[in-house]
Design an enzyme around this catalytic site. Structure first.
Site, PDB file in Angstrom:
ATOM      1  N   TYR A 101     -25.690  26.840  -3.230  1.00 20.82           N
ATOM      2  CA  TYR A 101     -26.165  28.025  -3.949  1.00 20.82           C
ATOM      3  C   TYR A 101     -27.687  27.952  -4.014  1.00 20.82           C
ATOM      4  O   TYR A 101     -28.261  26.899  -4.296  1.00 20.82           O
ATOM      5  CB  TYR A 101     -25.587  28.056  -5.379  1.00 20.82           C
ATOM      6  CG  TYR A 101     -26.161  29.194  -6.188  1.00 20.82           C
ATOM      7  CD1 TYR A 101     -25.512  30.427  -6.240  1.00 20.82           C
ATOM      8  CD2 TYR A 101     -27.385  29.065  -6.863  1.00 20.82           C
ATOM      9  CE1 TYR A 101     -26.057  31.489  -6.944  1.00 20.82           C
ATOM     10  CE2 TYR A 101     -27.935  30.124  -7.566  1.00 20.82           C
ATOM     11  CZ  TYR A 101     -27.272  31.328  -7.600  1.00 20.82           C
ATOM     12  OH  TYR A 101     -27.821  32.387  -8.288  1.00 20.82           O
ATOM     13  N   GLU A 190     -30.917  36.073  -3.848  1.00 18.29           N
ATOM     14  CA  GLU A 190     -29.849  35.072  -3.991  1.00 18.29           C
ATOM     15  C   GLU A 190     -29.122  34.888  -2.668  1.00 18.29           C
ATOM     16  O   GLU A 190     -28.775  35.875  -2.012  1.00 18.29           O
ATOM     17  CB  GLU A 190     -28.855  35.526  -5.063  1.00 18.29           C
ATOM     18  CG  GLU A 190     -27.753  34.505  -5.331  1.00 18.29           C
ATOM     19  CD  GLU A 190     -26.677  35.052  -6.271  1.00 18.29           C
ATOM     20  OE1 GLU A 190     -26.660  34.645  -7.448  1.00 18.29           O
ATOM     21  OE2 GLU A 190     -25.870  35.883  -5.826  1.00 18.29           O
TER      22      GLU A 190
END
Ligand code: GDP
Ligand code: MN
Length: 377
Positions: A101, A190
């Site tokens: 992530y 992101e």
């Protein structure tokens, strides 16, 4: 303003962030003629501006060509969190060795952008924060110095402590992502998951970007990103209205942001959902109310109109004149519930006596009535 995955990936590619080979299609027909461009195995990904696509059936891995058309058809027929699927991304399938992530978000408390990274990609950051809170690595970016190479290495050492060979590639990817964050005036970028394949290559498998609307004046090129909803919000802004579309069924018109928020809370309390936030502001002219009604009734989810007006500088008779002007031009089949109190309330009531409006004396009664109408209808 949120960007679609395919838009964010276009920006990523142009900024040296590796992404899988992809093709965007807007219909099954277009898919048919593009099937050979990506080949198999591949992944079909519904393009919608909400998360959790996988769980809703919006992401499908295809091993062979026979599955392509039926799967593409089924994705186009989905509604994901009530949004239709208008575009599908056909993506080359990456053989995943590891999912990470990685994001950059504005930390308002620090007044600096902050990098968040975790070796547990694929899950939402909220889930990671709950299940593996210790795994989240944070590193803030000093806006004057920019991201420094040692910071990239520090994050890299924590993500893959024993694999120094990944460090350089990771550092350059993170530098590129930081450039994207600043150059595009983003509030969020992101990559979840950021994957590593067997050959130690990185790919942004998913991409999310939120642009800071306050910077839109210096980005005329953002016009192409605007969705129907954002255009409506911009149109409302021009008329002095603050409008945000929501997903419920009560179209609300309120004066003052605080009262509007309280109205939304009360709608929720009564078990219903607001279709929008709409603040007509102070000193509202009849035109503003008329425009507000035009805007909220464009949303086909709206089943009841609720006006909650506390007349101070705003005069209730102006609001009433706006309602009349709107109804003169448009015939609507929606019940209208109104709580109008304060300045020129009597005049408003007289003006509106010919039309079937449900008047209440308190905000609570108005919201209760509107919620009952939604639930009963
Ligand atoms: P989201 O559910 O909307 O966040 O969509 P993502 O694009 O993040 O995809 C969800 C999951 O699907 C990923 O975490 C992967 O596990 C899987 N996935 C997506 N693309 C690929 C791919 O190219 N190869 C493989 N093996 N899995 C993929
Ligand atoms: Mn994702």
């Amino acid at each position: 303003m949120k960007l679609y995955e395919f838009q964010a990936k276009e920006i990523f590619r142009a900024s040296n962030i590796p992404c899988p080979k992809e093709k965007l299609v807007s219909s099954v027909e277009e898919g048919k003629s593009s099937v050979s461009e990506i080949g198999f195995p591949s992944v079909l990904k519904a393009q919608v501006l909400v998360g959790g696509r996988g769980k809703a059936g919006g992401i499908k891995i295809l091993e062979k060509e026979e599955d392509f058309l039926p799967t593409l058809e089924s994705i186009f027929s989905l509604r994901i969190k009530d949004l239709p699927v208008e575009k599908v991304l056909i993506s080359e399938k990456v053989e995943i060795e590891r999912e990470l992530y990685l994001s950059i978000i504005l930390d308002r408390r620090l007044a600096q952008p902050i990098i968040l990274a975790s070796p547990f990609g694929g899950m939402d950051i909220e889930e990671i924060a709950k299940e593996k809170p210790k795994s989240i690595i944070k590193e803030s970016i000093n806006p004057l110095l920019g991201l420094l190479p040692y910071q990239c290495r520090r994050i890299g050492f924590q993500l893959f402590p024993k694999e120094e060979k990944l460090l350089d590639k990771f550092a350059s990817l993170l530098m590129s992502l930081t450039k994207v964050f600043f150059r595009y005036d983003a509030q969020l970028v992101e990559i979840n998951p950021l994957v590593i394949n067997k050959n130690g290559e990185f790919f942004a498998l998913d991409a999310k970007m939120i642009l800071d609307d306050n910077a839109s004046f210096r980005h005329p090129e953002w016009a192409e990103y605007k969705t129907f909803e954002e255009e409506t919000e911009a149109e409302a802004k021009k008329e002095g209205l603050s409008y945000v579309r929501l997903s419920g069924e009560i179209g609300s018109i309120v004066n003052g942001a605080g009262l509007a928020m309280a109205t939304l809370d009360l709608i929720n309390r009564y078990g219903a959902q607001a279709a929008n936030f709409l603040d007509i502001g102070g000193s509202s002219s009849p035109e503003k109310t008329k425009k507000a009604l035009e805007i909220i009734t464009r949303d086909k989810n709206v089943r009841v109109i609720l006006l909650n007006i506390f007349g101070g500088i705003t005069r209730c008779d102006d609001v009433a004149k706006g309602i009349l002007a709107f109804l003169k031009e448009r015939e609507i089949n929606l019940p209208i519930v109104a709580r109008l109190v304060g300045t020129n309330y009597e005049e408003a009531k007289t003006l509106l006596k010919e039309i079937p409006i449900i008047f209440t004396d308190t905000m609570k009664e108005a919201v209760k009535k509107a919620s009952e109408l939604v639930k009963g209808s």
